[in-house]
Design a protein around this motif. Structure first.
Motif, PDB file in Angstrom:
ATOM      1  N   ASN A  15       0.857  -1.190   0.000  1.00  0.00           N
ATOM      2  CA  ASN A  15       0.000   0.000   0.000  1.00  0.00           C
ATOM      3  C   ASN A  15       0.895   1.243   0.000  1.00  0.00           C
ATOM      4  O   ASN A  15       1.292   1.752   1.039  1.00  0.00           O
ATOM      5  CB  ASN A  15      -0.898  -0.032   1.243  1.00  0.00           C
ATOM      6  CG  ASN A  15      -1.922   1.088   1.227  1.00  0.00           C
ATOM      7  OD1 ASN A  15      -1.771   2.065   0.494  1.00  0.00           O
ATOM      8  ND2 ASN A  15      -2.947   0.951   2.031  1.00  0.00           N
ATOM      9  N   ASP A  16       1.220   1.692  -1.191  1.00  0.00           N
ATOM     10  CA  ASP A  16       2.207   2.782  -1.341  1.00  0.00           C
ATOM     11  C   ASP A  16       1.758   4.100  -0.722  1.00  0.00           C
ATOM     12  O   ASP A  16       2.581   4.919  -0.337  1.00  0.00           O
ATOM     13  CB  ASP A  16       2.494   3.022  -2.832  1.00  0.00           C
ATOM     14  CG  ASP A  16       3.366   1.925  -3.412  1.00  0.00           C
ATOM     15  OD1 ASP A  16       4.166   1.352  -2.653  1.00  0.00           O
ATOM     16  OD2 ASP A  16       3.242   1.635  -4.621  1.00  0.00           O
ATOM     17  N   THR A  17       0.462   4.308  -0.611  1.00  0.00           N
ATOM     18  CA  THR A  17      -0.031   5.581  -0.075  1.00  0.00           C
ATOM     19  C   THR A  17       0.333   5.761   1.396  1.00  0.00           C
ATOM     20  O   THR A  17       0.634   6.867   1.829  1.00  0.00           O
ATOM     21  CB  THR A  17      -1.567   5.662  -0.234  1.00  0.00           C
ATOM     22  OG1 THR A  17      -1.876   5.414  -1.593  1.00  0.00           O
ATOM     23  CG2 THR A  17      -2.102   7.021   0.180  1.00  0.00           C
ATOM     24  N   VAL A  18       0.297   4.661   2.156  1.00  0.00           N
ATOM     25  CA  VAL A  18       0.558   4.793   3.590  1.00  0.00           C
ATOM     26  C   VAL A  18       1.933   4.260   3.995  1.00  0.00           C
ATOM     27  O   VAL A  18       2.363   4.490   5.122  1.00  0.00           O
ATOM     28  CB  VAL A  18      -0.526   4.098   4.450  1.00  0.00           C
ATOM     29  CG1 VAL A  18      -1.845   4.819   4.318  1.00  0.00           C
ATOM     30  CG2 VAL A  18      -0.672   2.642   4.077  1.00  0.00           C
ATOM     31  N   ALA A  19       2.602   3.564   3.094  1.00  0.00           N
ATOM     32  CA  ALA A  19       3.890   2.969   3.474  1.00  0.00           C
ATOM     33  C   ALA A  19       4.949   4.057   3.651  1.00  0.00           C
ATOM     34  O   ALA A  19       5.219   4.839   2.746  1.00  0.00           O
ATOM     35  CB  ALA A  19       4.332   1.977   2.407  1.00  0.00           C
TER      36      ALA A  19
END
Ligand code: ADP
Length: 276
Positions: free
Chosen positions: A140-144
């Motif tokens: 999950n690139d948005t929160v990583a």
């Protein structure tokens, strides 16, 4: 023959961006189609299939017709958000040709630190598998984020796929790469390099043989693949590293053919089987 592999039931397949895109940065439809065909067929044959797929950034860049990834993190996260959506759209369409439903699972690393999160993740995987659906996993690139006190980044999808294989107790991780296995030296620079057919442990000695950065798309190179194998071997799991060029190779791997490098901590069993 690697007879043990014929018994593999729960299988995680990992594919990297370089195997899903053409050399000039376009979506490789043939790869999406073949992957969908192979994995749907296996699922219908009673295997339990999970796909870990990179590619959000590559697909996003292609969708927007941009050739270079943005420098800023929010810029990269934005492209990933667009690309992830488009990539799942592609998977959904190709898999539906073979009458196969897929589901999306986006993960961050901290799920392994919180038992409650881990339980939820595991339950979701199991519920999807029981319904005959193929989960498609990505970070999950948005929160990583990469922070000392709150590490939510897997770093790379090689590690992510090994962690997924471990938490769902998979019989096998098939890691598909731009190379057909692990060699005693980087075959890209050394034509005399020889392929390892089996590896029973990954020590500093093996790590030292992995050099170079790999493809321009991929971020990992061989080191992250060896780290994934090391983690799996420690947890009594197995991995095959093989070439992604033609995903129908997965059928032969599961028939037990000697393809790629087999990471397994039961070398005696392998020996006995290969001398048949
Ligand atoms: P992918 O993008 O498929 O995930 P990478 O390109 O990141 O894979 O990593 C695979 C690359 O690692 C190979 O193409 C090769 O250039 C490099 N490499 C370095 N050392 C080795 C080795 N000992 N054996 C095989 N490949 C190696």
């Amino acid at each position: 023959m690697r007879k043990k592999l014929q018994q593999s039931k729960r299988i995680v397949i990992k594919i990297g961006t370089s195997s899903l895109m053409t050399a000039n940065g376009k979506v490789n439809y043939q790869q999406f189609d073949r992957l969908a065909y192979v994995l749907s067929t296996l699922n219908k044959d009673g295997k339990e299939i999970v796909l870990v797929s990179s590619g959000a950034m590559g697909v996003g860049l292609d969708k927007l017709n941009i050739s270079k990834r943005p420098v800023s993190i929010p810029g990269q996260q934005a492209i990933s958000a667009i690309g992830q959506c488009e990539m799942m759209n592609l998977y959904s369409r190709f898999f539906s040709h073979y009458n196969q439903t897929v589901g999306q699972i986006l993960l961050t690393r901290d799920i392994i630190e919180f038992p409650e999160s881990l339980k939820n993740v595991t339950n979701t995987f199991n519920a999807l598998i029981e319904m005959g659906i193929i989960p498609i996993v990505n970070e999950n690139d948005t929160v990583a984020v990469e922070e000392l006190d709150h590490q939510t980044k897997f770093g790379d999808n090689d590690q992510l796929s090994a962690i997924v294989a471990n938490i769902i107790d998979a019989d096998l991780l098939i890691m598909l790469s731009d190379i057909d296995g692990f060699y005693d030296q980087n075959p890209v620079n050394n034509p005399d390099a020889t392929l390892f057919h089996t590896i029973s442990q990954v020590t500093d000695e093996e790590m030292a043989k992995a050099g170079g950065e790999g493809s321009s798309f991929g971020t990992g190179g061989m080191i992250t693949k060896l780290k994934a194998a090391q983690y799996l071997l420690k947890n009594n799991h197995e991995m095959i590293l093989a070439k992604a060029e033609d995903p129908t190779i997965i059928f032969d791997i599961l028939k037990g053919h000697e393809i790629g490098t087999y990471f397994s901590n039961q070398p005696e069993l392998i020996k006995e089987e290969t001398t048949e």
